[in-house]
Design a protein around this motif. Sequence first.
Motif, PDB file in Angstrom:
ATOM      1  N   MET A   1      70.819   0.546  22.269  1.00 54.68           N
ATOM      2  CA  MET A   1      71.247   1.642  23.140  1.00 54.68           C
ATOM      3  C   MET A   1      72.651   2.138  22.824  1.00 54.68           C
ATOM      4  N   ASP A   2      73.366   1.417  21.948  1.00 51.39           N
ATOM      5  CA  ASP A   2      74.728   1.853  21.641  1.00 51.39           C
ATOM      6  C   ASP A   2      74.747   3.239  21.012  1.00 51.39           C
ATOM      7  N   ALA A   3      73.688   3.595  20.292  1.00 44.91           N
ATOM      8  CA  ALA A   3      73.655   4.904  19.640  1.00 44.91           C
ATOM      9  C   ALA A   3      73.531   6.041  20.632  1.00 44.91           C
ATOM     10  N   LEU A   4      73.180   5.752  21.902  1.00 42.43           N
ATOM     11  CA  LEU A   4      72.993   6.795  22.908  1.00 42.43           C
ATOM     12  C   LEU A   4      74.204   6.956  23.822  1.00 42.43           C
ATOM     13  N   GLY A   5      75.234   6.143  23.627  1.00 45.62           N
ATOM     14  CA  GLY A   5      76.430   6.271  24.449  1.00 45.62           C
ATOM     15  C   GLY A   5      77.379   7.332  23.907  1.00 45.62           C
ATOM     16  N   ILE A   6      78.432   7.589  24.640  1.00 50.40           N
ATOM     17  CA  ILE A   6      79.450   8.565  24.240  1.00 50.40           C
ATOM     18  C   ILE A   6      80.550   7.850  23.469  1.00 50.40           C
TER      19      ILE A   6
ATOM     20  N   VAL B   1      71.901   5.084  29.937  1.00 54.61           N
ATOM     21  CA  VAL B   1      72.186   3.802  29.283  1.00 54.61           C
ATOM     22  C   VAL B   1      73.079   2.971  30.196  1.00 54.61           C
ATOM     23  N   HIS B   2      72.719   1.676  30.355  1.00 60.67           N
ATOM     24  CA  HIS B   2      73.530   0.767  31.146  1.00 60.67           C
ATOM     25  C   HIS B   2      73.729  -0.526  30.364  1.00 60.67           C
ATOM     26  N   ALA B   3      74.914  -1.078  30.534  1.00 58.90           N
ATOM     27  CA  ALA B   3      75.286  -2.245  29.740  1.00 58.90           C
ATOM     28  C   ALA B   3      74.564  -3.509  30.169  1.00 58.90           C
TER      29      ALA B   3
ATOM     30  N   LEU C   1      82.883   2.759  23.680  1.00 54.57           N
ATOM     31  CA  LEU C   1      81.533   3.219  23.999  1.00 54.57           C
ATOM     32  C   LEU C   1      81.426   3.371  25.515  1.00 54.57           C
ATOM     33  N   HIS C   2      81.103   4.582  25.966  1.00 57.36           N
ATOM     34  CA  HIS C   2      81.038   4.889  27.395  1.00 57.36           C
ATOM     35  C   HIS C   2      79.579   5.154  27.773  1.00 57.36           C
ATOM     36  N   VAL C   3      79.059   4.367  28.713  1.00 61.90           N
ATOM     37  CA  VAL C   3      77.663   4.499  29.151  1.00 61.90           C
ATOM     38  C   VAL C   3      77.608   4.375  30.672  1.00 61.90           C
ATOM     39  N   GLY C   4      76.477   4.779  31.235  1.00 64.95           N
ATOM     40  CA  GLY C   4      76.245   4.631  32.673  1.00 64.95           C
ATOM     41  C   GLY C   4      76.238   5.959  33.395  1.00 64.95           C
ATOM     42  N   ILE C   5      75.644   5.947  34.581  1.00 70.19           N
ATOM     43  CA  ILE C   5      75.518   7.170  35.377  1.00 70.19           C
ATOM     44  C   ILE C   5      76.527   7.214  36.516  1.00 70.19           C
TER      45      ILE C   5
END
Length: 272
Positions: free
Chosen positions: A50-55, A72-74, A124-128
């Motif tokens: 999922m790292d490829a889908l983060g900012i 994406v969530h860690a 890497l920034h992920v989450g809603i």
Amino acid sequence: MDLAPITAEASAATVRSDRERVRYAVLGALALVAGIWIVWLAAFALGWDMDALGIRPRDPRGLIGILTAPFVHASFEHLMSNTLPLGLLSAFTLYAYPRAARYALPLIWIVSGVGVWLWARPSLHVGISGITHGLMFFLFVIGLLRRDRLGVSIALAVFFLYGGMTMTVLPREENVSFEYHAAGAIAGLIAALAFSGLDPVAPRKRYSWEDEEDEETEGAEFGYRNEIERSGLEPDRPRDVPKLWDGPRPRQADGDNVIEFPPSRRENPTLH
């Protein structure tokens, strides 16, 4: 689908319309929550990276994360912490502002992601959580702008439940993307200012006792005014009232006289 506006009268048609708005809000919120859960479960079950889908800020390969990072969530704990706020805030938004929500949610989604890509830390920034911060600020600010009962009630409710989000826009923990929170809050503020007038304000219901009170007040004031005019007891205007420090007014022929107090007989007053 354009929902009927909220009205002040509790008729059968209003109740049906309100149920439709509730159903629309609940289903929309459930769809959004189900989306992030399906993506996380699929990634966990299939072993996706999922790292490829983060900012990734300022990295051209991280631009895709503007659209995909909210899904994406860690960790499972990260996902759980965002589920309830996302469900409640999105349901409030869809119920109270169905027209504004069509534009506010995409704007918050895109603007918060762009803000992170432009100025966030190189990580890497992920989450809603950025979206939930945007919805919280949107609901609070738009309620203050519109000042209708529904908007103010929801604004107070979300601030009571999630007012702590105002502090998480500042750096507090190393592994928490406060940049995503701050960008979402700014996007929510912009959305509230831009779309506050899209949904009609529900008219305020006027009760019968208010009309009766107004009629009685107007009648009493009108009768009192007429009685004063007939009796000739209308008081002087403030500018016509004499000032004590100007001394007594001279006697007038029409009987409008001022009684003068006799001078004191004491020549040497004493103090007690």
